[in-house]
Design an enzyme around this catalytic site. Structure first.
Site, PDB file in Angstrom:
ATOM      1  N   HIS A  15       0.805  -1.219   0.000  1.00  0.00           N
ATOM      2  CA  HIS A  15       0.000   0.000   0.000  1.00  0.00           C
ATOM      3  C   HIS A  15       0.841   1.273   0.000  1.00  0.00           C
ATOM      4  O   HIS A  15       0.725   2.066  -0.908  1.00  0.00           O
ATOM      5  CB  HIS A  15      -1.038   0.023   1.137  1.00  0.00           C
ATOM      6  CG  HIS A  15      -1.834   1.293   1.102  1.00  0.00           C
ATOM      7  ND1 HIS A  15      -1.668   2.308   2.008  1.00  0.00           N
ATOM      8  CD2 HIS A  15      -2.739   1.759   0.200  1.00  0.00           C
ATOM      9  CE1 HIS A  15      -2.470   3.326   1.676  1.00  0.00           C
ATOM     10  NE2 HIS A  15      -3.121   3.013   0.595  1.00  0.00           N
ATOM     11  N   GLU A  56       2.664  10.430  -1.931  1.00  0.00           N
ATOM     12  CA  GLU A  56       1.489  11.022  -2.572  1.00  0.00           C
ATOM     13  C   GLU A  56       1.238  12.439  -2.052  1.00  0.00           C
ATOM     14  O   GLU A  56       0.947  13.339  -2.835  1.00  0.00           O
ATOM     15  CB  GLU A  56       0.291  10.105  -2.288  1.00  0.00           C
ATOM     16  CG  GLU A  56      -1.028  10.574  -2.851  1.00  0.00           C
ATOM     17  CD  GLU A  56      -2.134   9.550  -2.614  1.00  0.00           C
ATOM     18  OE1 GLU A  56      -1.895   8.576  -1.860  1.00  0.00           O
ATOM     19  OE2 GLU A  56      -3.222   9.729  -3.174  1.00  0.00           O
TER      20      GLU A  56
END
Ligand code: MCF
Ligand code: FE
Length: 413
Positions: free
Chosen positions: A184, A214
């Protein structure tokens, strides 16, 4: 054997070659491509001839390297504007969202992707609920079984669950269902389980996908153990320190074929490391905008010769799974780059680049590649070939025909 004639055939090779008024000959794989119709007609006289309509384009089928099918039920449930705001809303509604998205919901998402020209998908599977639909869909699916879990106390249980899902996908493996591993992120997977999973990737030659840098919050948390993630980890997991640092995380992917998604807040050094590994970045412009994380610096990737794919992410952070929609946003978002050059790079980012990244024998129209092809038309005649790439991006909504391994594929809605 089929012989398909069209006005423009985009080979999607390095030089962005476009054949005018040429033809493609194919069965399961591409047999020959040429601009010389007479030659093709004589050499392949027994082939079934297909004339695409005027102003038609033929391209390799599009490849959406990063999406989350299990979240396809989301419309207005999740909150946008900030990464942690979104993540909080995922924590609150994840269960109901994935429960509400049954097979028919994911089938519709896949069918819409097909209708918009997507012939291959990188599907991040969090729970394995999407396995059956991915095994049945005509598209090729690189099925990334997601590993998540940062707490050492639950690591074994979560790893066992991940292994079971990986095995289930391996049981259903086929030429169109390719088992793979999804890690993840830096903040949500413990280095010990990452090592174990990447050991499997190495020994079994599995492609890997990971979300990386991110948001600014991820950057601060991983670098300094501070920022918005501090309160998040305290409240949900009662922990105060990140489980990994960025270098350790990235280093663990050496020797593995990896797609790193987002990378908006990756440093130049990290991008260099990603380039040196031969890995690829998946850029999801709409998702980045909706989660308020900023804009990936495409120029820095170009300078490092680091390839990028364009992907939609899931409907958990998008309103559409069409790559043409995504390309339009990318073209507008990166307004400071040369429009013509960017348009060509963007088309490579949905064909050649993700094919290489996902280990697919497609993404280019070339002898020996899989005959995954799309046919669509421009609304009017084109006056300059130089404008082809951006006009395709600006005007294409749906395609006329899709071939996967040479077979015409239909959508049933
Ligand atoms: O790429 C976006 C944003 N970044 C991280 N995760 C996800 C995205 N879309 C869906 N996710 C999923 C992820 O796979 O959301 C969950 C994971 O299962 C977040 S962690 C509770
Ligand atoms: Fe994602």
């Amino acid at each position: 054997m089929k012989l398909l004639y069209a006005d423009y055939i985009l080979l999607m090779d390095e030089d962005f070659t476009v054949l005018k008024s040429g033809g493609v000959v194919f069965e399961k794989e591409i047999i020959e491509v040429s601009e010389d119709r007479e030659y093709l007609k004589d050499k392949f006289s027994e082939a079934e001839v297909i004339f695409a309509p005027s102003n038609s384009c033929v391209m390799p089928g599009l490849i959406n390297a990063h999406t989350h099918l299990e979240f396809s039920g989301n419309r207005t449930t999740l909150e946008y504007g900030s990464f942690l705001g979104w993540l909080d809303s995922v924590m609150e509604h994840r269960e109901e969202l994935v429960q509400a998205c049954e097979d028919s919901c994911m089938e519709l998402a896949l069918a819409k992707m097909l209708k918009s020209g997507i012939t291959s998908i990188g599907a991040i599977s969090s729970l394995g609920r999407d396995l059956a639909v991915c095994a049945k869909t005509p598209q090729k699916v690189v099925f990334f079984n997601e590993l998540i879990g940062s707490s050492p106390a639950t690591a074994d249980v979560l790893f066992a669950d991940f292994s079971q899902r990986l095995e289930n996908s391996q049981y259903r493996a086929s030429p169109t269902l390719i088992p793979a591993i999804g890690i993840h992120s830096t903040y949500s997977a413990h280095p010990i389980v990452i090592q174990k999973a990447l050991g499997l990737a190495k020994s079994q030659n599995l492609v890997v996908s990971a979300h990386f840098m991110e948001s600014k919050s991820e950057r601060r948390w991983i670098d300094d153990g501070k920022g918005e993630f501090q309160a998040f980890f305290k409240s949900y997991f009662n922990t105060e320190t990140p489980v990994s640092d960025a270098k350790r995380f990235l280093d663990s992917f050496k020797g593995v074929q990896t797609v790193f998604t987002h990378c908006v807040h990756a440093t130049d050094e990290e991008k260099q490391a990603i380039q040196a590994m031969g890995a690829t970045i998946a850029h999801c412009p709409v998702s980045n905008r909706l989660l308020g994380v900023g804009k990936l610096d495409l120029e820095s990737l170009k300078n490092l010769e680091l390839p990028f794919a364009i992907a939609t992410d899931g409907l958990s952070s998008n309103i559409s799974l069409s790559l043409f929609d995504e390309l339009r946003v990318a073209l507008m978002m990166h307004y400071d780059l040369d429009l013509r050059l960017l348009a060509k790079d963007l088309l490579k980012g949905v064909t050649k680049v993700p094919a290489q990244a996902l280990g697919l024998n497609s993404g280019e129209i070339q002898k020996g590649k899989d005959a995954d092809l799309i046919v669509f038309t421009l609304p009017e005649q084109l006056h300059s070939i130089e404008s082809l790439a951006y006009h395709i991006i600006l005007h294409t909504q749906e395609v006329e025909t899709v071939f996967i391994n040479g077979e015409k594929s239909r959508w049933n809605f």
